[in-house]
Design an enzyme around this catalytic site. Structure first.
Site, mmCIF file in Angstrom:
data_model
loop_
_atom_site.group_PDB
_atom_site.id
_atom_site.type_symbol
_atom_site.label_atom_id
_atom_site.label_comp_id
_atom_site.label_asym_id
_atom_site.label_seq_id
_atom_site.Cartn_x
_atom_site.Cartn_y
_atom_site.Cartn_z
ATOM 1 N N LYS A 1 48.351 46.517 44.153
ATOM 2 C CA LYS A 1 46.941 46.800 44.415
ATOM 3 C C LYS A 1 46.738 47.136 45.894
ATOM 4 C CE LYS A 1 42.744 43.972 43.777
ATOM 5 N NZ LYS A 1 42.325 42.640 43.289
ATOM 6 N N SER B 1 38.127 43.163 41.171
ATOM 7 C CA SER B 1 38.499 44.212 42.104
ATOM 8 C C SER B 1 39.786 44.938 41.736
ATOM 9 C CB SER B 1 38.627 43.612 43.511
ATOM 10 O OG SER B 1 39.642 42.634 43.559
ATOM 11 N N SER C 1 39.024 38.765 39.753
ATOM 12 C CA SER C 1 39.439 40.152 39.934
ATOM 13 C C SER C 1 40.585 40.611 39.045
ATOM 14 C CB SER C 1 39.818 40.399 41.398
ATOM 15 O OG SER C 1 38.680 40.343 42.213
#
Length: 500
Positions: free
Chosen positions: A83, A160, A184
């Site tokens: 990520k 996220s 997330s």
């Protein structure tokens, strides 16, 4: 059918088996993945950085190792991604969620996911999209724009870890990294129809410097997004285990894959439609209420419970924002020490909601911090009191269906649900409670809305009882399989590109 299409929805377990039996070449697997990313990422905006040449080099090495007969890791030749947030591989850019001033910022160290996955033979192919500093439950930023939901490209993926979720749901990868400070991993899993697993705090090392203790307010986690439970158990097998660099790292040995064969017969399961306080979209509430009955059919005892939480949900979502603000300020001060003053010289790179919380954070005092920990303790006690009587807790993962993507780089969640005002950053997520507490929790696909949008169900276990969560998840998957929902993603128009 091309090899790219044939492999697109193959699981980690199946890919690994075929590679180890030499039925599939790591080189061919990576070329197929690259081909699919090139064809479909423009419409998804899942990847924001790719290293195709590096992946090809690692694939060639993986093939040589396969042919040489050396001992191979469980992830040998399996493609994955990390990520673009607090997640690093040497030489790769790190924009911390699309901060324009950090477009050329290069990391020179590994995060645990990248380190352990590569040590187990995985081939990292790039970095996936995230919101600025991960400070919201949607995925959008001013540098790269929003990630788009493979079930409906006009909708957001959730955040996220939204880019990772889009990549896995759309068959670009079988497994990708998610990090979880307020949900997330689980939020985008719910919106993209995936299995998102957040382990007990300490299972997966969290390595941070200069503050090794920074990941406790709230608890921060690294984990996985997959399309099935077995792949999550494989991922946890790779990621879990002691690391002396993490002061909270657990030193034990757990067989996560064996949990997949456990029964839930006789388990006591507490079901809550709303944690007492969250307004929940009617379609989500009805779907989860129906889904939880699967456990009754499997021999568990399911009972609706009350937690006795008296705080307003808006008060608690504000608490999450305050708890996570200090680590954000620490990061901003760290960049300032390196000569990148984001707050003063690049404030337009930061969403106004984020700047507002940072300003509040600078004004907090010791009494404020202590009061917040008292409030956090109330939630810990509420959850722990239920888990003193029950093996698992079931709730919806989030309270809202996927929202439309904005065109200004600042997509937010809903501001109202069922006429009740909620914080559009995190207030519609029933996930952040276990970031207060550290309990293991997963989001599992529970069904589809009438608009064919995924709905997630959250499964929460006792502290360190990861095998209970995995066992219940595996039972649910066998009795209510969801692999067919990805037909919606397979059949979407991959040539359609939304611009922001």
């Amino acid at each position: 059918m091309s090899l790219s299409d044939q492999l697109s929805y193959m699981s980690v377990a199946e890919l690994s088996s075929k590679i180890l039996r030499k039925e599939l070449s790591p080189v061919d697997v990576i070329e197929a993945v690259i081909s699919r990313i090139e064809a479909r990422n423009k419409s998804l905006n899942a990847f924001v950085h790719v290293d195709f040449e590096g992946a090809r080099e690692r694939a060639k090495k993986a093939e040589e190792e396969l042919m040489s007969g050396v001992e191979l890791g469980i992830m040998h030749g399996i493609p994955s991604a990390i990520k673009d947030l607090f997640d690093f591989k040497p030489g790769w850019p790190s924009t911390f969620g699309g901060i324009r001033a950090l477009k050329e910022y290069i990391a020179d160290f590994y995060c645990p996911y990248a380190e352990r996955m590569e040590n187990s033979g995985a081939i990292l192919i790039g970095k996936t999209n995230s919101p600025v500093m991960g400070f919201r439950g949607t995925c959008d930023n001013y540098l790269f724009g929003p990630s788009r939901n493979p079930f409906n490209l006009a909708k957001n993926t959730g955040g996220s870890s939204g880019g990772s979720a889009a990549a896995v749901a759309d068959g670009l990868l079988p497994i990708a990294e998610g990090t979880d400070g307020g949900g997330s991993i689980r939020i985008p899993a719910a919106w993209c129809g995936l299995y998102g697993y957040k382990a007990s705090f300490g299972r997966v090392p969290s390595i941070a410097r200069p503050n090794a203790f920074g990941g406790i307010n709230p608890f921060l986690f690294e984990g996985t997004l997959t399309r099935n439970v077995e792949d999550a158990a494989i991922g946890l097998t790779v990621l879990a285990g002691y690391d002396p660099r993490d002061p909270f790292s657990l030193d034990d040995n757990v067989n996560y894959l064996s949990a997949l064969r456990k029964s839930v017969k006789g388990m006591r399961i507490a079901y809550s439609p709303d944690f007492d306080i969250f307004p929940v979209d009617h379609q989500i509430a009805e779907t989860v209420k129906n889904a939880v009955q699967v456990f009754e059919q499997a021999g568990a005892h399911v009972e609706e419970v009350k937690f006795g939480i008296n705080r307003d949900q808006r008060e608690l979502s504000d608490l999450w924002c305050r708890l996570i603000t200090p680590i954000n300020i620490d990061s901003l001060e760290g960049f300032k020490a390196q000569g990148i003053d984001i707050l003063n010289d690049h404030s337009d790179d930061l969403p106004p909601e984020y700047r507002e919380w940072v300003e509040k954070g600078y004004k907090m005092n010791v009494l404020d911090i202590n009061r917040d920990q008292h409030m956090r303790t109330e939630i810990y006690d509420a959850i722990q009191n239920i888990l003193n009587q029950y093996d698992l807790i079931i709730t919806p993962t989030v309270a809202a269906l996927p929202v439309d993507n904005a065109t200004d780089g600042n997509t937010k969640g809903p501001a109202h649900i069922n006429g009740v005002e909620v914080d559009p950053l995190i207030g519609w997520c029933l996930t952040y409670f276990t970031n207060f507490t550290g309990h293991p929790s997963a989001s599992i696909p529970a069904g589809l809305s009438k608009e064919n949008l995924p709905i997630g169900m959250q499964i929460i276990g006792r502290r360190y009882a990861d095998t209970d969560v995995l066992a219940a998840s595996s039972v649910f998957e066998r009795m209510r399989p969801w692999s067919h929902i990805y037909d919606i993603c397979k059949n979407r128009d991959s040539g359609k590109v939304y611009t922001t």
